[in-house]
Design an enzyme around this catalytic site. Structure first.
Site, PDB file in Angstrom:
ATOM      1  N   TYR A 137       0.840  -1.197   0.000  1.00 30.37           N
ATOM      2  CA  TYR A 137       0.000   0.000   0.000  1.00 30.37           C
ATOM      3  C   TYR A 137       0.877   1.251   0.000  1.00 30.37           C
ATOM      4  O   TYR A 137       0.634   2.194  -0.755  1.00 30.37           O
ATOM      5  CB  TYR A 137      -0.896   0.004   1.240  1.00 30.37           C
ATOM      6  CG  TYR A 137      -1.877  -1.133   1.289  1.00 30.37           C
ATOM      7  CD1 TYR A 137      -3.084  -1.051   0.618  1.00 30.37           C
ATOM      8  CD2 TYR A 137      -1.576  -2.289   2.000  1.00 30.37           C
ATOM      9  CE1 TYR A 137      -3.984  -2.098   0.675  1.00 30.37           C
ATOM     10  CE2 TYR A 137      -2.468  -3.339   2.048  1.00 30.37           C
ATOM     11  CZ  TYR A 137      -3.671  -3.242   1.384  1.00 30.37           C
ATOM     12  OH  TYR A 137      -4.548  -4.287   1.420  1.00 30.37           O
TER      13      TYR A 137
ATOM     14  N   GLU B 250      -0.843 -18.205  -6.731  1.00 35.66           N
ATOM     15  CA  GLU B 250       0.033 -17.529  -7.693  1.00 35.66           C
ATOM     16  C   GLU B 250       1.498 -17.745  -7.384  1.00 35.66           C
ATOM     17  O   GLU B 250       2.358 -17.045  -7.875  1.00 35.66           O
ATOM     18  CB  GLU B 250      -0.271 -16.030  -7.700  1.00 35.66           C
ATOM     19  CG  GLU B 250      -1.664 -15.708  -8.170  1.00 35.66           C
ATOM     20  CD  GLU B 250      -1.859 -14.214  -8.412  1.00 35.66           C
ATOM     21  OE1 GLU B 250      -1.024 -13.434  -7.927  1.00 35.66           O
ATOM     22  OE2 GLU B 250      -2.827 -13.862  -9.085  1.00 35.66           O
TER      23      GLU B 250
ATOM     24  N   ASN C 161     -13.827  -0.148  -4.436  1.00 38.59           N
ATOM     25  CA  ASN C 161     -14.003  -0.674  -5.776  1.00 38.59           C
ATOM     26  C   ASN C 161     -14.702  -2.026  -5.753  1.00 38.59           C
ATOM     27  O   ASN C 161     -14.371  -2.890  -4.984  1.00 38.59           O
ATOM     28  CB  ASN C 161     -12.653  -0.857  -6.439  1.00 38.59           C
ATOM     29  CG  ASN C 161     -12.772  -1.790  -7.614  1.00 38.59           C
ATOM     30  OD1 ASN C 161     -13.373  -1.452  -8.614  1.00 38.59           O
ATOM     31  ND2 ASN C 161     -12.230  -2.972  -7.470  1.00 38.59           N
TER      32      ASN C 161
ATOM     33  N   CYS D 192      -6.635  -7.051  -6.426  1.00 37.00           N
ATOM     34  CA  CYS D 192      -6.493  -6.430  -5.107  1.00 37.00           C
ATOM     35  C   CYS D 192      -5.643  -7.269  -4.169  1.00 37.00           C
ATOM     36  O   CYS D 192      -4.998  -6.732  -3.279  1.00 37.00           O
ATOM     37  CB  CYS D 192      -7.857  -6.249  -4.454  1.00 37.00           C
ATOM     38  SG  CYS D 192      -9.046  -5.383  -5.475  1.00 37.00           S
ATOM     39  N   HIS D 193      -5.662  -8.564  -4.385  1.00 31.23           N
ATOM     40  CA  HIS D 193      -4.989  -9.458  -3.441  1.00 31.23           C
ATOM     41  C   HIS D 193      -3.475  -9.336  -3.527  1.00 31.23           C
ATOM     42  O   HIS D 193      -2.773  -9.858  -2.677  1.00 31.23           O
ATOM     43  CB  HIS D 193      -5.428 -10.893  -3.699  1.00 31.23           C
ATOM     44  CG  HIS D 193      -5.158 -11.362  -5.090  1.00 31.23           C
ATOM     45  ND1 HIS D 193      -5.982 -11.035  -6.147  1.00 31.23           N
ATOM     46  CD2 HIS D 193      -4.160 -12.107  -5.597  1.00 31.23           C
ATOM     47  CE1 HIS D 193      -5.478 -11.590  -7.252  1.00 31.23           C
ATOM     48  NE2 HIS D 193      -4.377 -12.235  -6.946  1.00 31.23           N
TER      49      HIS D 193
END
Length: 118
Positions: A38, A95, A59, A67-68
């Site tokens: 962030y 991922e 959002n 977002c993750h």
DNA sequence: ATTTGCTCAGCTC
DNA sequence: GAGCTGAGCAAAT
């Protein structure tokens, strides 16, 4: 508040919408298997880290915005509005993001600053 | 490792 | 408008 250039030298203040779009654009630069923080996004955009989190929460476009892939600066997950940190971690593991002790390991976090430098 | 102070858009009243 | 709430962070303890 940063300035936003439109065209033909016309300049206005950046709206929240502008900043949100910019945030999502930057997020698209983060490759799969890596994360960013962030704070790093906030620094580039000239806004507060909290605001970045706020954008993510507000959002409601599910899949298109990863977002993750945004975590706290120390590797902590912080929140995730769609299912909580559990789900967030699951997505990241999917991922191939490395964890140790519920924290994202350093080498899976990129700052985005050095992506923009050269 | 934990606490403290700062920050600011959105939400509620 | 005023007051509260966070998907944060850094510095001090």
């Amino acid at each position: 508040m940063i300035v936003w250039e439109v065209d033909k030298g016309v300049v206005r203040k950046a709206t929240i919408k502008d900043l949100m779009e910019a945030t999502y654009t930057l997020l698209n630069l983060v490759p799969q298997g890596k994360t960013t923080t962030y704070g790093s996004l906030a620094k580039i955009l000239g806004i507060s880290p909290r605001l970045v989190g706020l954008f993510m929460k507000k959002n409601m476009e599910p899949i298109v915005i990863p977002c993750h892939r945004v975590v706290g600066k120390n590797g902590e997950l912080r929140g995730y509005s769609r299912g909580g940190p559990r789900i967030k971690k699951r997505l990241l593991i999917l991922e191939d993001v490395c964890f140790n002790n519920n924290r994202v390991s350093r080498d899976c976090i990129i700052s985005l600053n050095w992506l923009l430098d050269p």
